[in-house]
Design an enzyme around this catalytic site. Structure first.
Site: not given
Lengths: 422, 326
Positions: A395, A399
């Site tokens: 992450h 995203d």
């Protein structure tokens, strides 16, 4: 003329190698590029070839030793030439590195002063062995980096420091690491009293490298998993059609081709984080690793430039590399350079799982078993072969939404293999 | 308790001891009429007269030697070296005379000499006015060395120094004279060889003295915000040095950073680290880290000076290093 042959560095990531097998003896005449030993590096067992010619006067290493790259491994000379301890010391500037593994048992004689220093009368030829000042050594003979306090606590609790590992790979083992180890239930430790343990498996080589990389991945990468189902009706039909033509490709081959196609459309997924430079690097090549279970543990052969290869090429490439991995003969090139990993446990009836990212890659895709399931289509329930896929992504790099879009694209390609042609 | 500056605290200590004991006297350049360049001895000549507060010619060997003679023959002299850098000129008197006499005369001579020596860097006073020589005196058997920093400590410890029958080198940080703090109103002394724990903590022990003890406390404050708990020990006297307190703290934390303002090489921090290892190698969970100035003559240029003198940031980096396990 005596000369020193050093452990060559034959892979970008190679820093040291464990000597598995010596193929030559002292006294042998060897030629440059002749096989001299086999050594376990990063993950692969490598053949190491002579970097110079001559007669082996002295072998400085033994099977089982771990030798750093560019450390001396042999002294070569002319036929019949001999080397004294002092000669060797003068050549390599230190006690023979073979002492690394033997230091604990028999202190190696400290070499006589180099010729230049021999004018100083008081320099003794040898210094008496120091009483058991041997460093803490691991099984492989490497020195263990441990704080005095941690060492003392380990000793008080009967823990062999070789069983301990630092919280961060490469760091010093500290008090906390020992206390954490002691907190674990006794069965999951390998210390313990006689009788409790049936056998031990060395936590070295491939196993240790896997552990370090998984640790690094888990601790340093905030990872998120996304799971979806794909209908594989057409995928299976596609594979059957090929089979009917006498072409056999595996699910893994299909998956590699599918993922390669999707990656070519989502460059940000084919990336890695370079925190030092403060950039996310989008990579030119799409190199797909496929996790393979071997006797030595998990290995990941890499299909290079998978997006530029046809299914047959992918299939042949993977077969060859997987076979080498299974035999423990994978080359460093086979196992490095991956930009994305596919892992499949479908053959063991696992339907979905959450894998650990293979650093420094951004993502890993877990593929589950194909299972026939009732699916609602329109107003009817019908039976469809389906498979779950889980994409775990870093992450820090991407995203959730772009990762989801990528996984959705993989699903569409699986469900509609014709689109692979677009 | 009253709030006082270090300057006032030192002045009070000398005044009170001079009132208490008529053998106490002061010697040095400008200690009398001018009351010392920093104002530390202000008013004392007016109160006690020229006999007990003597302005001397500018000759450190002469007035240090006079101090040794006075101490050997029954007075309790306080000799002031204007800047401790010039203590080099009185070195023979301190090292070969003051430090040795009690031993060589089998205890028949006392040596109640106090050498007050402003040390430390800061403010752009260049290479000959910025040095810290405490490591040299720590090396000499027969001396005591003090380097307290708070107003309460400097007052109490200067009184202890004046009453001690051994020669004491009393280092005052020259940037500390304006430093304010609470000082007890009643009579008290601060003993040698008893460190003060300025802040309790559990992760790292920071050992420091003089100005560095203040910087260590500031660093600990910042580090606490990062979740690193530092125990800050202000040694106050460095010979004798309170290793009991240091080792008890190291036993608790397993990690230690030792700070000095002097340049690092051959410094007290190295000596303290060596002693910690001798006494408690097995207590250490990480290699000790030293903090000190760079090994260069102190630059006059303020920016360079700031770069050379160890500050709060250097202490923070040292703590990060000792916590890194790498």
């Amino acid at each position: 003329m005596l000369k020193v042959m050093k452990m060559p560095k034959i892979g970008v990531n190679m820093t040291e190698a464990k000597i598995v097998k010596l193929a030559v003896c002292e006294g042998d005449a060897i030629a440059e590029e002749q096989l001299i030993l086999e050594a376990e590096t990063d993950k692969a067992t490598q053949e190491i070839f002579a970097t110079m010619s001559g007669t082996i006067v002295k072998i400085l290493i033994a099977e089982g030793d771990v030798v750093e790259c560019q450390n001396p491994i042999m002294i070569l000379g002319d036929t019949g030439e001999k080397a004294t301890e002092a000669d060797i010391a003068a050549l390599i500037g230190a006690p023979a590195p073979a002492a690394k593994a033997e230091a604990a048992a028999s202190p190696a004689p400290v070499p006589a002063a180099a010729p230049a220093a021999s004018a100083v009368a008081s320099v003794p030829a040898t210094i008496p062995a120091a009483p058991s000042a041997a460093p803490v050594l691991a099984d492989g003979g490497q020195r263990i980096k441990i704080s005095p306090l941690a060492k003392k606590i380990a000793k008080e609790n009967g823990v062999d420091p070789a069983q301990l590992s630092p919280a961060v790979p490469g760091a010093r083992i500290t008090k906390n690491d020992v206390l954490e180890f002691l907190k674990r239930p006794a069965q999951s430790r390998t210390t313990a009293s006689v009788g409790e343990i049936k056998d031990t498996i060395p936590f070295t080589g491939t196993r240790k490298i896997i552990a370090e990389r998984m640790n690094d991945s888990n601790q340093n990468r905030p990872s998120v998993g996304l799971t979806l189902h794909a209908d594989v009706t057409e995928w299976l039909a596609f594979r059957e059609k090929l089979k009917a033509k006498g072409v056999s490709v595996s699910y893994n081959d299909l998956m590699v081709a599918t993922v390669a196609k999707a990656l070519s459309e989502f460059p940000v997924v084919n990336s890695r984080l370079n925190a030092e430079k403060g950039v996310i690097e989008l990579l030119n090549n799409i190199n797909i690793g496929v996790a393979v279970d071997t006797e030595k543990g998990l290995l990941v052969p890499v299909i290079k430039n998978a997006n530029q290869k046809g299914l047959l090429e992918i299939s042949a490439d993977f077969k060859e590399k997987a076979a080498r991995a299974a035999e423990g003969r994978a080359t460093a090139d086979d196992l490095t350079g991956g930009t994305f990993t596919v892992t499949n446990l479908g053959m063991f009836e696992i339907e979905s799982f959450i894998p650990v990212i293979n650093p420094p890659e951004c993502c890993i895709l877990a593929v589950g078993a194909i299972v026939k399931e009732p699916v609602v289509e329109g107003d009817a329930v019908c039976i469809r072969p389906r498979m779950q896929m889980t994409l775990v992504f870093d992450h820090r790099i991407i995203d959730g939404a772009p990762a989801a879009k990528f996984l959705q694209r993989v699903k569409h390609l699986v469900e509609s293999p014709l689109e692979m042609l677009l | 308790m009253s709030i006082k500056t270090v300057r006032e605290a030192l002045n009070e200590a000398m005044r009170e001891e001079m009132l208490r004991d008529e053998t106490v006297m002061i010697m040095g350049c400008d200690v009398g009429v001018r009351g010392n360049p920093f104002g530390v001895t202000k008013g004392l000549m007016a109160e006690f007269g020229e006999k007990r507060v003597r302005d001397t010619p500018i000759s450190e060997p002469a007035f240090t030697g006079a101090g040794v003679g006075a101490a050997a023959t029954g007075l309790r002299p306080i000799v002031e070296i204007l800047y401790s850098d010039w203590i080099t000129l009185g070195m023979d008197q301190i090292v070969n005379m003051a430090a040795k006499m009690r031993y060589m005369f089998g205890g028949k001579v006392n040596m109640p000499l106090v050498v007050r020596a402003p040390f430390g860097a800061g403010g752009g006073i260049a290479a000959q006015h910025s040095q810290s020589f405490e490591a040299w005196f720590n090396h000499i058997p027969g001396l005591k060395v003090a380097a307290p920093i708070t107003p309460a400590d400097v007052k109490g410890m200067l009184k202890t120094a004046i009453r001690d029958d051994n020669p004491v080198i009393f280092f005052e940080h020259k940037r500390s004279y304006q430093l304010k703090g609470e000082v007890p109103d009643e009579e008290y002394t601060v003993p040698f060889g008893k460190a003060a724990i300025r802040r309790e903590g559990s992760d790292v022990t920071i050992v420091a003295y003089s100005q560095m003890a203040l910087k260590a406390a500031e660093a600990a404050e910042d580090l606490a915000k990062e979740g690193i708990s530092c125990e800050v020990i202000d040694l106050r006297s460095i010979l004798p040095l309170d290793y009991d307190t240091v080792m008890a703290s190291v036993e608790k934390t397993g990690r230690v950073v030792v700070c000095q303002e002097a340049n690092l090489r051959g410094g007290l921090a190295g000596d303290i680290v060596a002693e910690i290892i001798d006494r408690g190698f097995d207590l250490l969970d990480a290699p000790p880290v030293r903090v000190g100035a760079l090994n260069v003559p102190m630059p006059y240029n303020i920016s360079l000076e700031n770069y050379v003198i160890p500050g709060k940031d250097n202490i923070c980096s040292a703590v990060h290093k000792v916590m890194s396990n790498l």
